[in-house]
Design a protein around this motif. Structure first.
Motif, mmCIF file in Angstrom:
data_model
loop_
_atom_site.group_PDB
_atom_site.id
_atom_site.type_symbol
_atom_site.label_atom_id
_atom_site.label_comp_id
_atom_site.label_asym_id
_atom_site.label_seq_id
_atom_site.Cartn_x
_atom_site.Cartn_y
_atom_site.Cartn_z
ATOM 1 N N GLU A 1 0.827 -1.202 0.000
ATOM 2 C CA GLU A 1 0.000 0.000 0.000
ATOM 3 C C GLU A 1 0.865 1.257 0.000
ATOM 4 O O GLU A 1 0.586 2.212 -0.719
ATOM 5 C CB GLU A 1 -0.932 -0.003 1.208
ATOM 6 N N ALA A 2 1.930 1.250 0.789
ATOM 7 C CA ALA A 2 2.822 2.407 0.852
ATOM 8 C C ALA A 2 3.506 2.645 -0.490
ATOM 9 O O ALA A 2 3.663 3.783 -0.930
ATOM 10 C CB ALA A 2 3.860 2.215 1.954
ATOM 11 N N TYR A 3 3.909 1.571 -1.170
ATOM 12 C CA TYR A 3 4.587 1.709 -2.458
ATOM 13 C C TYR A 3 3.643 2.310 -3.502
ATOM 14 O O TYR A 3 4.005 3.265 -4.192
ATOM 15 C CB TYR A 3 5.111 0.350 -2.926
ATOM 16 N N CYS A 4 2.440 1.791 -3.621
ATOM 17 C CA CYS A 4 1.493 2.311 -4.613
ATOM 18 C C CYS A 4 1.081 3.743 -4.286
ATOM 19 O O CYS A 4 0.878 4.555 -5.181
ATOM 20 C CB CYS A 4 0.270 1.403 -4.704
ATOM 21 N N ARG A 5 0.980 4.046 -3.006
ATOM 22 C CA ARG A 5 0.593 5.398 -2.581
ATOM 23 C C ARG A 5 1.629 6.422 -3.041
ATOM 24 O O ARG A 5 1.293 7.567 -3.322
ATOM 25 C CB ARG A 5 0.423 5.415 -1.067
ATOM 26 N N ASN A 6 2.906 6.019 -3.168
ATOM 27 C CA ASN A 6 3.952 6.922 -3.657
ATOM 28 C C ASN A 6 3.611 7.474 -5.035
ATOM 29 O O ASN A 6 4.038 8.559 -5.397
ATOM 30 C CB ASN A 6 5.300 6.202 -3.741
ATOM 31 N N PHE A 7 2.872 6.704 -5.828
ATOM 32 C CA PHE A 7 2.520 7.108 -7.194
ATOM 33 C C PHE A 7 1.086 7.601 -7.292
ATOM 34 O O PHE A 7 0.626 7.945 -8.371
ATOM 35 C CB PHE A 7 2.709 5.929 -8.157
ATOM 36 N N GLY A 8 0.337 7.562 -6.197
ATOM 37 C CA GLY A 8 -1.066 7.948 -6.226
ATOM 38 C C GLY A 8 -1.914 6.950 -6.984
ATOM 39 O O GLY A 8 -2.971 7.290 -7.500
ATOM 40 N N ALA A 9 -1.428 5.713 -7.071
ATOM 41 C CA ALA A 9 -2.137 4.685 -7.837
ATOM 42 C C ALA A 9 -2.843 3.708 -6.903
ATOM 43 O O ALA A 9 -2.314 3.355 -5.857
ATOM 44 C CB ALA A 9 -1.150 3.914 -8.708
ATOM 45 N N PRO A 10 -4.048 3.271 -7.277
ATOM 46 C CA PRO A 10 -4.715 2.244 -6.474
ATOM 47 C C PRO A 10 -3.985 0.914 -6.605
ATOM 48 O O PRO A 10 -3.368 0.630 -7.624
ATOM 49 C CB PRO A 10 -6.118 2.171 -7.059
ATOM 50 N N MET A 11 -4.059 0.099 -5.570
ATOM 51 C CA MET A 11 -3.375 -1.194 -5.542
ATOM 52 C C MET A 11 -4.371 -2.298 -5.828
ATOM 53 O O MET A 11 -5.526 -2.232 -5.406
ATOM 54 C CB MET A 11 -2.758 -1.404 -4.158
ATOM 55 N N ARG A 12 -3.923 -3.312 -6.567
ATOM 56 C CA ARG A 12 -4.767 -4.482 -6.853
ATOM 57 C C ARG A 12 -3.951 -5.730 -6.544
ATOM 58 O O ARG A 12 -2.895 -5.954 -7.139
ATOM 59 C CB ARG A 12 -5.198 -4.468 -8.319
ATOM 60 N N PHE A 13 -4.439 -6.533 -5.581
ATOM 61 C CA PHE A 13 -3.752 -7.782 -5.242
ATOM 62 C C PHE A 13 -3.945 -8.805 -6.355
ATOM 63 O O PHE A 13 -5.003 -8.873 -6.969
ATOM 64 C CB PHE A 13 -4.307 -8.384 -3.940
ATOM 65 N N LEU A 14 -2.907 -9.589 -6.599
ATOM 66 C CA LEU A 14 -2.973 -10.687 -7.562
ATOM 67 C C LEU A 14 -2.883 -11.984 -6.762
ATOM 68 O O LEU A 14 -1.874 -12.248 -6.133
ATOM 69 C CB LEU A 14 -1.808 -10.602 -8.552
ATOM 70 N N GLY A 15 -3.923 -12.755 -6.763
ATOM 71 C CA GLY A 15 -3.938 -13.989 -5.973
ATOM 72 C C GLY A 15 -4.173 -13.683 -4.506
ATOM 73 O O GLY A 15 -4.333 -12.542 -4.104
ATOM 74 N N ALA A 16 -4.187 -14.719 -3.705
ATOM 75 C CA ALA A 16 -4.419 -14.569 -2.267
ATOM 76 C C ALA A 16 -3.136 -14.139 -1.576
ATOM 77 O O ALA A 16 -2.065 -14.626 -1.918
ATOM 78 C CB ALA A 16 -4.912 -15.887 -1.688
ATOM 79 N N PRO A 17 -3.231 -13.231 -0.604
ATOM 80 C CA PRO A 17 -2.033 -12.853 0.143
ATOM 81 C C PRO A 17 -1.374 -14.082 0.754
ATOM 82 O O PRO A 17 -2.042 -14.950 1.292
ATOM 83 C CB PRO A 17 -2.569 -11.916 1.232
ATOM 84 N N GLY A 18 -0.072 -14.188 0.599
ATOM 85 C CA GLY A 18 0.670 -15.320 1.144
ATOM 86 C C GLY A 18 0.727 -16.530 0.225
ATOM 87 O O GLY A 18 1.439 -17.479 0.503
ATOM 88 N N ALA A 19 -0.004 -16.506 -0.885
ATOM 89 C CA ALA A 19 -0.010 -17.656 -1.794
ATOM 90 C C ALA A 19 1.341 -17.792 -2.480
ATOM 91 O O ALA A 19 1.850 -16.852 -3.059
ATOM 92 C CB ALA A 19 -1.105 -17.486 -2.841
ATOM 93 N N GLY A 20 1.924 -18.956 -2.386
ATOM 94 C CA GLY A 20 3.181 -19.223 -3.072
ATOM 95 C C GLY A 20 4.393 -18.564 -2.453
ATOM 96 O O GLY A 20 5.446 -18.525 -3.064
#
Length: 51
Positions: A21-40
C-alpha cells in the motif's frame, strides 16, 4: 521506504500488505492484489499491481 521486488510486467511483490500500500501510494495509484495474500510465498507476502 517500502520493501518491493519487481517481478516484471508491472507486477510487484512485498513482504506485507502495508509495504504494498505504501509503495502504490507513492505514485497515487490504487493497488490491486494478484492472488491470495501469502499464496506461493512466506506468510504475509503479497503480489500486486499499482493500477
Amino acid at each position: 521506504m517500502p520493501r518491493v521486488t519487481r517481478l516484471g510486467d508491472g507486477v510487484f511483490q512485498s513482504p506485507s500488505a502495508q509495504d504494498a500500500e505504501a509503495y502504490c501510494r507513492n505514485f497515487g495509484a490504487p493497488m490491486r492484489f494478484l492472488g491470495a495474500p501469502g499464496a506461493g510465498g512466506p506468510a504475509g507476502e503479497v503480489t500486486y499491481r499499482c493500477d
